[in-house]
Design an enzyme around this catalytic site. Structure first.
Site, short mmCIF file in Angstrom:
data_model
loop_
_atom_site.label_atom_id
_atom_site.label_comp_id
_atom_site.label_asym_id
_atom_site.label_seq_id
_atom_site.Cartn_x
_atom_site.Cartn_y
_atom_site.Cartn_z
N HIS A 108 0.82 -1.22 0.00
CA HIS A 108 0.00 0.00 0.00
C HIS A 108 0.85 1.26 0.00
O HIS A 108 0.40 2.32 -0.39
CB HIS A 108 -0.91 0.03 1.23
CG HIS A 108 -1.79 -1.17 1.35
ND1 HIS A 108 -2.77 -1.46 0.43
CD2 HIS A 108 -1.84 -2.16 2.26
CE1 HIS A 108 -3.40 -2.57 0.78
NE2 HIS A 108 -2.85 -3.03 1.89
N HIS A 153 3.61 10.80 6.42
CA HIS A 153 2.95 10.57 7.71
C HIS A 153 3.94 9.95 8.68
O HIS A 153 4.47 8.86 8.42
CB HIS A 153 1.75 9.63 7.55
CG HIS A 153 0.59 10.28 6.87
ND1 HIS A 153 -0.44 9.56 6.28
CD2 HIS A 153 0.28 11.59 6.71
CE1 HIS A 153 -1.32 10.43 5.78
NE2 HIS A 153 -0.90 11.66 6.02
N THR A 221 -6.01 6.55 7.92
CA THR A 221 -6.54 6.79 6.57
C THR A 221 -6.56 5.52 5.75
O THR A 221 -6.79 5.55 4.54
CB THR A 221 -5.72 7.87 5.84
OG1 THR A 221 -4.40 7.37 5.60
CG2 THR A 221 -5.65 9.16 6.64
ZN LIG Z 1 -0.65 7.56 5.93
#
Ligand SMILES: [Zn+2]
Length: 271
Positions: A108, A153, A221
Site C-alpha cells: 500500500h 505521515h 486513513t
Molecule cells: Zn498515511
C-alpha cells in the site's frame, strides 16, 4: 506473534510493536495473540481503486465499518478561512534525532520502521514514540481544496497504543537529501522482510522550518479506519525533487484516500 501487541494496527500499519510488548499483561497478550490470528485469516484485502477501493472499504470487512460509519475520519480538507479564531490548541513538542530505519513495501505504501525509542512527540504532556513513517501520493489532506504532490505521515504511539500522526506536505522542488539513502533502496515489489538501511535518517530535516500546524481528531486513513487518532498537519510543505517523486510514483502511482466530511469537528491552528 508476540510482536503484534495490537493486531489491528500492526496489520494495517505494519507497526513494529516489539518494544511495547513488555507493557501489556500476560492475559492481554494472549487475548491479542488470538485476535491477531483470527484477523490474519479474516481481514479483507483492500486497495486504492475499483471494488476494493476507498468507496467500498467499509463493506469489505466488518472490522472496517468505521471507514463508512465513522464520524471523525481522515483525511480532511483544511479550509483556512473556516478555522475558528481564538481557540487554544494542544501544546506540542517534537524531539527527533538521526535514527536508523528499515524499509518495507507493504503493498500500500513504502514504510520506514524503527525500533528506536528516542523520537518523541509530546501533546499536552502525553508522550508518543515514533514507530514508522510512510508516504502517499497525491497528498491525502487538502488545503483549501488543493492537493500537494505527496504527503509524509510520521506515526507515533503512546504506552496505551493511542496514535498521533504528524502530516507533512511535499511539493516538487529541491532534492530531499534527508531521504536520499532510503530512496536509493526503494523496494519496488512487496517485501516479506524489511530492508535495513545503514545510514541513519536525519528526522528533524523531514519537518518544515515553520511549524505552524493544523490539529484535529481523526482516524487512520487506511482500513480499519480506527478513530481517536490525534492529527497534526504542518502548513508549510517540504520539498522533494521531481525524480524522487517519480521514483515513488513508479511504484505507487496513486495511494491516497479521498477527503472525508469534517462533521462536528473543529480544526485548530497552532503557531
Ligand atoms: Zn498515511
Amino acid at each position: 506473534m508476540k510482536k503484534f501487541a495490537y493486531p489491528f494496527l500492526a496489520i494495517s500499519l505494519g507497526l513494529s510493536l516489539g518494544a511495547c510488548s513488555e507493557q501489556v499483561t500476560e492475559t492481554d497478550t494472549l487475548e491479542q495473540e488470538q485476535t491477531a490470528e483470527a484477523n490474519q485469516v479474516k481481514t479483507a484485502a483492500w486497495s486504492y481503486e475499483g471494488g476494493t477501493g476507498p468507496e467500498n472499504w467499509g463493506e469489505l470487512d466488518t472490522s472496517y465499518s468505521a471507514c463508512t460509519n465513522g464520524q471523525e475520519q481522515s483525511p480532511i480538507n483544511v479550509e483556512f478561512s473556516k478555522i475558528p479564531a481564538g481557540n487554544t490548541t494542544a501544546n506540542t513538542a517534537i524531539h527527533y534525532q538521526a535514527t536508523p530505519f528499515s524499509l518495507a513495501n507493504n503493498g500500500h505504501t513504502i514504510q520506514a520502521n524503527t525500533t528506536a525509542k528516542d523520537n518523541t512527540l509530546v501533546i499536552d504532556g502525553k508522550k508518543y514514540e515514533l514507530a514508522q513513517f510512510h508516504f502517499h501520493t497525491p497528498s491525502e489532506h487538502q488545503f483549501n481544496g488543493q492537493h500537494y504532490d505527496m504527503e509524509l505521515h510520521l506515526v507515533h504511539k503512546d504506552a496505551e497504543e493511542h496514535l498521533a500522526v504528524l502530516g507533512v506536505m511535499i511539493q516538487e522542488g529541491e532534492k530531499n537529501e534527508a531521504l536520499s539513502a532510503l530512496w536509493e533502496a526503494l523496494p519496488s515489489e512487496k517485501t516479506h522482510e524489511d530492508i535495513s538501511i545503514e545510514s541513519p535518517v536525519p528526522l528533524q530535516a523531514l519537518l518544515p522550518k515553520d511549524q505552524t500546524s493544523f490539529q484535529y481528531n481523526g482516524s487512520l486513513t487506511t482500513p480499519p479506519c480506527t478513530e481517536e487518532v490525534e492529527w497534526i498537519v504542518f502548513e508549510e510543505p517540504i520539498q522533494m525533487s521531481k525524480e524522487q517523486i517519480q521514483d515513488f510514483q513508479r511504484i505507487f502511482p496513486e495511494n491516497h484516500r479521498p477527503v472525508q466530511p469534517l462533521n462536528k469537528r473543529d480544526v485548530l491552528q497552532a503557531e
